[in-house]
Design a protein around this motif. Sequence first.
Motif, PDB file in Angstrom:
ATOM      1  N   ILE A   4       0.831  -1.212   0.000  1.00 58.28           N
ATOM      2  CA  ILE A   4       0.000   0.000   0.000  1.00 58.28           C
ATOM      3  C   ILE A   4       0.864   1.261   0.000  1.00 58.28           C
ATOM      4  CG2 ILE A   4      -1.619   1.339   1.415  1.00 58.28           C
ATOM      5  CD1 ILE A   4      -2.880  -1.403   2.184  1.00 58.28           C
ATOM      6  N   GLN A  39       1.482   0.420  -5.995  1.00 58.79           N
ATOM      7  CA  GLN A  39       0.107   0.818  -5.726  1.00 58.79           C
ATOM      8  C   GLN A  39      -0.839   0.546  -6.884  1.00 58.79           C
ATOM      9  OE1 GLN A  39       0.502   4.865  -4.461  1.00 58.79           O
ATOM     10  NE2 GLN A  39       1.114   4.289  -2.389  1.00 58.79           N
ATOM     11  N   GLU A  52      -3.786  -2.940  -7.475  1.00 60.13           N
ATOM     12  CA  GLU A  52      -4.882  -2.913  -6.504  1.00 60.13           C
ATOM     13  C   GLU A  52      -5.481  -4.293  -6.250  1.00 60.13           C
ATOM     14  OE1 GLU A  52      -9.170  -0.711  -6.222  1.00 60.13           O
ATOM     15  OE2 GLU A  52      -7.538   0.367  -7.195  1.00 60.13           O
ATOM     16  N   CYS A  90      -3.467  -6.234  -3.753  1.00 57.21           N
ATOM     17  CA  CYS A  90      -3.710  -5.776  -2.379  1.00 57.21           C
ATOM     18  C   CYS A  90      -5.027  -6.340  -1.859  1.00 57.21           C
ATOM     19  CB  CYS A  90      -3.728  -4.255  -2.308  1.00 57.21           C
ATOM     20  SG  CYS A  90      -2.107  -3.513  -2.562  1.00 57.21           S
TER      21      CYS A  90
END
Length: 166
Positions: A22, A28, A31, A34
């Motif tokens: 994150i 990043q 997504e 994550c």
Amino acid sequence: MNMELRTKIHAEEVARMLEYWIKEPALQKHEEHCEWLEDTIFHVKDPMTDVTSKLQLPPDYLFYMIYVSNKHVGFVEAFSRPFDFHGLSIDITSICIFKEFRGKGYVRQALQMLIAQLFDTFSNARHISCQTSLDNKAMVKHLRELGFVVKETTKIGEIFLFEREK
């Protein structure tokens, strides 16, 4: 230096990986990754819960937790895919050393151990690949020292594919 690559994964390690993903700007954009890590530990109450079976999907997807003297210092992700009728290609998708442990030679040693372990574990592996930016001078140096060569024709943006034959 007492380094080991552990394949047994606990919820607290996934939480640390997720925190890293994150915060790391280059990561990043992933997504969905994550979300997958978050889903893995969402309902887990005890940080020492073994979540290995939710993440390790050999031979396709493998996580290795990097430990030095029993301290969790980073992680490696790899996956395999068919190379041809005779073997596999293994892609190191990320190798991450947590910020407070960087600059101590852990990436090179972890890569060296990982390469040996992957070729031992997957006897039909034909080659290992790893992608990185040429601006990541330290990683490029490590890969070249470990026998990887850049495949410039596969340039995607600023990311280059490095490969090493068995």
